[in-house]
Design an enzyme around this catalytic site. Structure first.
Site, PDB file in Angstrom:
ATOM      1  N   ASP A 189       0.617  -1.225  -0.088  1.00  0.00           N
ATOM      2  CA  ASP A 189       0.028   0.022   0.055  1.00  0.00           C
ATOM      3  C   ASP A 189       0.882   1.358   0.245  1.00  0.00           C
ATOM      4  O   ASP A 189       1.969   1.232  -0.838  1.00  0.00           O
ATOM      5  CB  ASP A 189      -0.858  -0.111   1.267  1.00  0.00           C
ATOM      6  CG  ASP A 189      -2.165   0.865   1.098  1.00  0.00           C
ATOM      7  OD1 ASP A 189      -3.177   0.552   0.209  1.00  0.00           O
ATOM      8  OD2 ASP A 189      -2.037   2.214   1.588  1.00  0.00           O
ATOM      9  N   TYR A 325      -3.617  11.044   0.747  1.00  0.00           N
ATOM     10  CA  TYR A 325      -4.102  10.769  -0.610  1.00  0.00           C
ATOM     11  C   TYR A 325      -4.347  12.580  -1.481  1.00  0.00           C
ATOM     12  O   TYR A 325      -4.237  12.521  -2.423  1.00  0.00           O
ATOM     13  CB  TYR A 325      -5.370  10.361  -0.495  1.00  0.00           C
ATOM     14  CG  TYR A 325      -5.563   8.872  -0.175  1.00  0.00           C
ATOM     15  CD1 TYR A 325      -5.669   7.963  -1.228  1.00  0.00           C
ATOM     16  CD2 TYR A 325      -5.180   8.532   1.223  1.00  0.00           C
ATOM     17  CE1 TYR A 325      -5.724   6.411  -0.906  1.00  0.00           C
ATOM     18  CE2 TYR A 325      -5.332   7.073   1.441  1.00  0.00           C
ATOM     19  CZ  TYR A 325      -5.622   6.093   0.434  1.00  0.00           C
ATOM     20  OH  TYR A 325      -5.575   4.890   0.875  1.00  0.00           O
ATOM     21  N   HIS A 379      -4.408  -8.095   0.462  1.00  0.00           N
ATOM     22  CA  HIS A 379      -3.654  -6.644   0.707  1.00  0.00           C
ATOM     23  C   HIS A 379      -3.110  -6.593   2.010  1.00  0.00           C
ATOM     24  O   HIS A 379      -1.748  -5.964   1.963  1.00  0.00           O
ATOM     25  CB  HIS A 379      -4.927  -5.569   0.740  1.00  0.00           C
ATOM     26  CG  HIS A 379      -4.294  -4.201   0.410  1.00  0.00           C
ATOM     27  ND1 HIS A 379      -3.678  -3.734  -0.614  1.00  0.00           N
ATOM     28  CD2 HIS A 379      -4.133  -3.126   1.346  1.00  0.00           C
ATOM     29  CE1 HIS A 379      -3.390  -2.288  -0.368  1.00  0.00           C
ATOM     30  NE2 HIS A 379      -3.727  -2.094   0.747  1.00  0.00           N
TER      31      HIS A 379
END
Length: 406
Positions: A189, A325, A379
């Protein structure tokens, strides 16, 4: 310590011991909020299609309120030596777990969103002390497990601009302060983006980059016949699957990223005020992004997942963690191809992660020396398949020791 306030952090470059302790009044406040939860309506028979099902979340909240033991989790985390230091104006929290083997390889392991350093609970022992786990002590690592600035115990950040490249620079300085002049890096990630950036910019210091997600390596357009004809049958099949998964991601799964890339402050009010809101926002990802069937607990330990949620809730970092982000989406480099990296790189592809990496794309900008495809896991590899991840990390760095890159 409840939360970290960077504005009150020392401005020098010293490293300070840290011990996690949440005041009881904060746990009492959490319980009272859980008791007063205002539940929304729900359409019948939709399962997870519209988001986290109310029945599932009610049961999880009941467990969180009446059975989950934060103090036990806190005590377990405090078995790891933890510290804080101020870098580039931000207070950075990290665990520094030294191996009993004096010649162990330093390894920086970085989590992502919505994770934390708690993700590494099951891999710390085997990586730092392989002898105690029946394995070759030559495969030992000194671990550094930082919390990304803005996340959990490294948050909130006090200013704009904390995108992954800046984080990589801060972590390079962290390793310098700890005396690790040559080290490996590992992550998935955001941890993958940060780790790759460290290897790309510091190839003389980073001996190897191990990733369980490789950014910018999947199919983002429909491959034509000419592209497919140039590939092996295996890579052709993966390319078509990668394109299908990317389309599904854009259609069904990227909404959270769009919100966090555009209006993280607005989102923060709800998640910082409602523990059930924070729980749902994170738990959905542990269901969608893992190798699970009906619920996240099919893939990850329920208590560890809740401990991870607690670190966001108790530190009030829903908004500041989401800002990474926004900062990336508004950085000057956004939308440009990744810069080439010469650092020796390993990719561990777990079958149920969000994207399927493609070797022919990865080779364009990475020095891939190990590529392994697993038929299970997702993930959160360190939580879902710790044994596979540990073995993959050991194998990669053993390979680098036995055959140093030229």
């Amino acid at each position: 310590m409840t939360s970290v306030n960077p504005s009150s952090a020392p401005s020098d470059d010293s490293v300070h011991p840290f011990r996690l302790h949440i005041p009881q009044e904060e746990l009492t406040d959490l319980h009272e909020r859980l008791d007063r939860t205002r539940w929304p309506d729900e359409l019948p028979g939709v399962g997870w299609e519209y988001g986290v099902p109310r029945g599932y979340l009610r049961e999880l909240v009941r467990y969180w309120r009446h059975e989950y033991d934060w103090r036990a989790a806190e005590a377990r985390l405090n078995t790891w030596p933890q510290f804080t230091t101020t870098i580039d104006g931000a207070l950075i929290h990290f665990a520094h777990i030294r191996s009993p083997e004096p010649d162990a390889t330093p390894l920086l392991m970085t989590h992502g969103w919505p994770g934390s350093f708690v993700e590494f609970t099951e891999v710390v022992g085997p990586l730092t002390d392989p002898r105690a786990h029946g394995c070759d002590p030559a495969n030992a690592f000194h671990l550094v497990l930082p919390s990304i600035p803005g996340f959990g115990l490294s948050g909130p950040t006090p200013e704009t601009g904390w995108e992954f490249r800046r984080v990589a620079g801060a972590f390079a300085e962290l390793m310098r302060r700890l005396g690790h002049q040559r080290y490996g890096v590992q992550g998935g990630d955001w941890g993958a983006a940060i780790s790759r950036e460290l290897g790309r910019t510091l190839p003389d210091q980073v001996i190897g980059v191990h990733l369980n997600l490789l950014p910018n390596s999947g199919a983002t357009h429909e491959p034509d016949a000419r592209e497919l004809d140039a590939l092996s049958p295996h890579e052709r099949k993966r390319t078509l699957a990668s394109w299908e998964r990317f389309q599904e991601w854009c259609r069904e799964r990227q909404g959270y990223a769009d919100v966090q890339s555009t209006r993280p402050q607005t989102l923060a009010y709800g998640l910082t005020d409602s523990p059930v809101g924070q729980l749902a926002w994170i738990t959905e990802k542990f269901k969608e992004w893992t190798d699970s069937r009906d619920r996240p607990e099919d893939a990850v330990d329920r208590d560890v997942m809740l401990t991870n949620v607690m670190l966001y809730w108790l530190t009030g970092t829903a908004g500041s963690s989401a800002r990474i982000y926004y900062e990336r989406a508004h950085a000057d480099y956004w939308g440009t191809p990744p810069g080439p990296s010469t650092a020796p790189t390993a990719v561990a592809d777990f079958a149920h992660d969000n994207f399927i990496p493609l070797r022919h794309i990865a080779d364009r900008t990475n020095n891939i020396v190990q590529w392994t495809e697993y038929d299970r896991g997702g993930h959160f590899a360190a939580m879902e398949q710790p044994d596979l991840l540990v073995d993959d990390v050991r194998r990669f760095f053993r390979k680098l020791r036995e055959t140093p890159p030229r």
